[in-house]
Design a protein around this motif. Structure first.
Motif, short mmCIF file in Angstrom:
data_model
loop_
_atom_site.label_atom_id
_atom_site.label_comp_id
_atom_site.label_asym_id
_atom_site.label_seq_id
_atom_site.Cartn_x
_atom_site.Cartn_y
_atom_site.Cartn_z
N VAL A 1 0.84 -1.20 0.00
CA VAL A 1 0.00 0.00 0.00
C VAL A 1 0.88 1.25 0.00
CG1 VAL A 1 -1.78 1.27 1.25
CG2 VAL A 1 -1.84 -1.23 1.19
N LEU A 2 1.90 1.25 0.85
CA LEU A 2 2.81 2.39 0.89
C LEU A 2 3.58 2.52 -0.43
CD1 LEU A 2 4.27 1.99 4.50
CD2 LEU A 2 2.56 3.63 3.71
N GLY A 3 3.97 1.36 -1.01
CA GLY A 3 4.67 1.40 -2.30
C GLY A 3 3.81 1.99 -3.40
N ALA A 4 2.53 1.61 -3.41
CA ALA A 4 1.60 2.16 -4.41
C ALA A 4 1.42 3.66 -4.22
CB ALA A 4 0.26 1.44 -4.34
N ARG A 5 1.36 4.10 -2.96
CA ARG A 5 1.24 5.54 -2.69
C ARG A 5 2.48 6.28 -3.16
NH1 ARG A 5 -3.91 7.11 -2.02
NH2 ARG A 5 -5.02 5.63 -0.67
N LEU A 6 3.65 5.67 -2.93
CA LEU A 6 4.89 6.30 -3.38
C LEU A 6 4.91 6.47 -4.90
CD1 LEU A 6 7.63 4.60 -1.15
CD2 LEU A 6 7.08 7.04 -1.25
N LEU A 7 4.35 5.47 -5.61
CA LEU A 7 4.35 5.54 -7.08
C LEU A 7 3.47 6.66 -7.60
CD1 LEU A 7 4.31 1.75 -8.07
CD2 LEU A 7 6.22 3.36 -8.18
N ARG A 8 2.55 7.17 -6.77
CA ARG A 8 1.78 8.34 -7.18
C ARG A 8 2.61 9.61 -7.12
NH1 ARG A 8 -4.38 8.11 -4.76
NH2 ARG A 8 -5.17 6.52 -6.20
N LEU A 9 3.67 9.57 -6.31
CA LEU A 9 4.49 10.76 -6.10
C LEU A 9 5.83 10.69 -6.83
CD1 LEU A 9 3.97 11.05 -2.23
CD2 LEU A 9 2.71 12.25 -4.03
#
Length: 320
Positions: A167-175
């Motif tokens: 989940v954190l990795g997916a959020r990072l990919l938005r940024l």
């Protein structure tokens, strides 16, 4: 030379053998060390298709970055565990974390897949220090019930890593891009290194260290392999984890490319799987083991796993 008590001795008091840090700080540091391996795998999973596209390589080549890391984790534990029995816990642990930070930074800057795969191998070798030495520290400080309680706390901390990391990795990919994921791992490694250096003292006295070297380690491994019961459990666990990591390596491409899910949706689906593993692990430890023989629990679980895998294979074959 004095020897530490072996696992299974009847020392049940929750009393440490050496002065220890406060329990909360100990759990946080050791839990972070234990969780570093799963975090390094799962934080990176949603970015696999992006890595493949950015470096212009096939899915198979990209999956080698996972394979290299897992080889490093496995070999690293075999080497660093006995090494920490000889040199003490702090030096191998701090050295491993330092190498992990450097390898993570190089991964973020990798110009081609060969460098990325090589650095993932180094990252795994170094990250193994946290996994194997954290458990050794528990064994240094506590016996019996005290060790069991602390290990349970560590399992709770490390069990959340596979849930939160994708989940954190997916959020990072938005940024940011996949390179930003490795920057995040670099910063995480630095934070854990600083906490370990500050809060964790040496837990293995010189008088309790072993000096048999590689020869003694290999002899012990040889004796274990000759134990049929141990080998049976070893093969069962190994094949189970092989299936798990086959899923980990292929799920990102399958769910995102074949089924069209976004990295965020994939991370949520992966988190559901991880929650299932944590919940069933707790049920196994608290409800089943102790009421039923362990070999029956294992056999029943393997039967359920086989039936579920067969059903999943049929569904995929018929519906895709």
């Amino acid at each position: 030379m004095p020897e530490t008590p072996q696992a299974g001795t009847a020392i049940l008091e929750d009393v440490p053998r050496l002065p220890t840090p406060r329990r909360l700080s100990l759990v946080l540091v050791l839990g972070s060390l234990t969780a570093l391996g799963p975090l390094t795998i799962d934080l990176y999973l949603p970015a696999l298709p992006q890595v493949s596209a950015d470096l212009h390589v096939s899915q198979t080549v990209t999956q080698l970055t996972l394979t290299a890391f897992m080889i490093g984790i496995a070999v690293g534990q075999l080497v660093l565990g006995p090494l920490s029995d000889t040199l003490g816990r702090r030096r191998p642990l701090l050295t491993g974390l330092t190498v992990y930070v450097v390898a993570s930074a190089v991964c973020a800057l990798a110009p081609d897949p060969a460098v990325l795969i090589g650095m993932r191998l180094v990252q795994g070798l170094a990250g193994a220090a946290g996994i194997v030495i954290a458990r050794a520290v528990v064994r240094d400080l506590y016996d019996g019930l005290g060790a069991a309680r602390l290990l349970s706390s560590l399992m709770l901390v490390s069990g959340t890593a596979p849930i939160l990391a994708p989940v954190l990795g997916a959020r990072l990919l938005r940024l940011t891009s996949w390179r930003g994921v490795f920057v995040a791992l670099t910063l995480l490694g630095l934070a854990i290194l600083a906490a370990t250096a500050t809060l964790l003292t040496e837990t293995l006295p010189t008088t309790h260290r072993r000096h048999g070297g590689l020869t003694t380690t290999l002899r012990t491994m040889r004796d274990l392999i000759r134990d049929r019961r141990f080998t049976g459990y070893l093969l069962t666990g190994s094949l189970g984890f092989a299936a798990l990591f086959a899923y980990i390596a292929g799920s990102s491409f399958t769910i995102q490319r074949i089924y069209g899910a976004s990295p965020q949706t994939y991370s949520l689906l992966f988190a559901v799987n991880s929650i299932g593993m944590v919940v069933t692990g707790q049920l196994n430890g608290k409800l089943l083991l102790g009421r039923f023989p362990s070999h029956r629990v294992l056999a029943t679980s393997l039967a359920v796993l086989g039936a579920a895998s067969t059903t999943l294979l049929l569904l995929v074959t018929l519906l895709v």
